[in-house]
Design a protein around this motif. Sequence first.
Motif: not given
Length: 492
Positions: A433-437
């Motif tokens: 649900g959340t992707i950090w780059i």
Amino acid sequence: MPNTLFIDGKWVSAVNGGTRKIHNPADGSFVAEVDEASPADTELAIKAARRAFDSGVWSSVPASERGDLLLKFAAVLRERKDEFAKAESLDTGKRFVESQIDMDDIANCFDYFGKLAANDAGRVVDAGTDTVASKIVHEPIGVCALITPWNYPLLQAAWKIAPAIAAGNAFVLKPAELTPHTAILTMQVLEELGLPAGVGNLILGAGADAGAPLSTHEDIDMVSFTGGLVTGRLLARNAADSIKKIALELGGKNPNVVFADADFEAALDNALNAAFVHSGQVCSAGARLIVEESIAEEFVNRLVERAEQIRLGGPFDDNAETGPLISAAHRDKVHAYVEKGIAEGARLRCGGKFGEGDLADGFYYLPTVLDQVKRGMSVVSDEAFGPVVTVETFSTVDEAVEIANDTYYGLAGAVWSQDAGKTQLVAQRLRHGTIWINDFHPYLPQAEWGGYKQSGFGRELGPTGLAEYQEAKHIYQNLEPAVTGWFPDHTK
Ligand SMILES: NC(=O)c1ccc[n+]([C@@H]2O[C@H](COP(=O)([O-])OP(=O)(O)OC[C@H]3O[C@@H](n4cnc5c(N)ncnc54)[C@H](O)[C@@H]3O)[C@@H](O)[C@H]2O)c1
Ligand SMILES: C[N+](C)(C)CC=O
């Protein structure tokens, strides 16, 4: 008697006189005694919320005024930040500075929903003809049960209370039994700010007892739950009988994917944050480090070296870098999980034991790194909810994505690389649900938060986080009513 239950606008004790002693997990010291509700108290709270909702006392207040109350709450919280943060730290053992940060985030959340409420005008629908006026109006769902965990007690409650109030609902809040104090303070402030009696109610006590009616009672219209997968499954089953709306924010087994072309030092530093902030008691903890084979040995050696240096201590110890686990029972569960992983073949690189010496009175567990793990092992599949990180390796982008998606959870994940095209591609392919780059952990009140797969359904925060607490009603108005002739009038 403590009088810490808030029902129908009054502070009361539990009907059966039950109480619970709260202790600080950092050293076991006594914090305070609070009421321990039974289902009889919860029944009273649900009935009060039902009456308040059905009276329209809050839903009929203009949305902008409901929003104003949230903005005022945010202002009070900022003024009383240290008092709230201290209460949170005493209940959880979390570092005071981290609780202060949480209070800032909570104030921002109240501000966000306060402003969103004021701007929530529904929607005009283009009916495709001038003879029809069509619009969508947003209405509150009704009586909401808000059930929250102990790791971020007020933050997780705020993500529910703020949109529930903004939308005009009545609610019964049940925080985790171990961490009641910021919920008590919050209800006191809402009362002072003029939230009408019965609109907000507070029940304290054990989930299986005080909490049980919240998912079964016919007067509850919606259950919003943040907590563990097993509890979430039970609540979903219970809610199905009366077709309650249910929102579930459950656990995670969150991948942290590091490519060889990442900024090594930044990725390393953030891998520590990902796994060990709040001693890993974070739903989105980066508990699965998935690192490219060519840098794995050096990366993991450095990670272990740094993890061994992390200083543990209580909330008000300025030298502490992270704190204890919430309880002896939870610490024992984390330890059993690590031991099972080792028995299944994982190699213990550091940690794997309780805090000793000065830490012996608290529920400390040393930052733990396990490598040589294989998919299918319980330490790779299941949530530890403690300071434990496993290490897996990959050689290609496809392999990294496949490993990172190989989980029954889907809450959050991160990808580290200096190749912007690669990070965007991987972010698209990750089923979380959340992707950090090139980051780990940040969240924003204006951005939706929630899980794929068994991390739950529904979203908190963002516009969807308000919509969760609303019904969308379509009002279709025929501006030129006329006989249709569909059924001919045979009487003529
Ligand atoms: N997805 C998210 O945003 C998020 C955020 C924080 C925590 N979590 C998850 O929460 C879990 C840890 O929290 P926990 O140990 O407090 O979870 P838990 O499921 O044991 O308890 C959560 C809440 O549910 C209550 N509860 C338990 N049984 C109940 C029942 N039968 N009826 C009604 N209420 C009941 C508890 O008293 C508590 O208030 C972890 O899995 C973590 O990942 C998820
Ligand atoms: C949602 N979050 C990340 C604030 C806390 C999870 O446990």
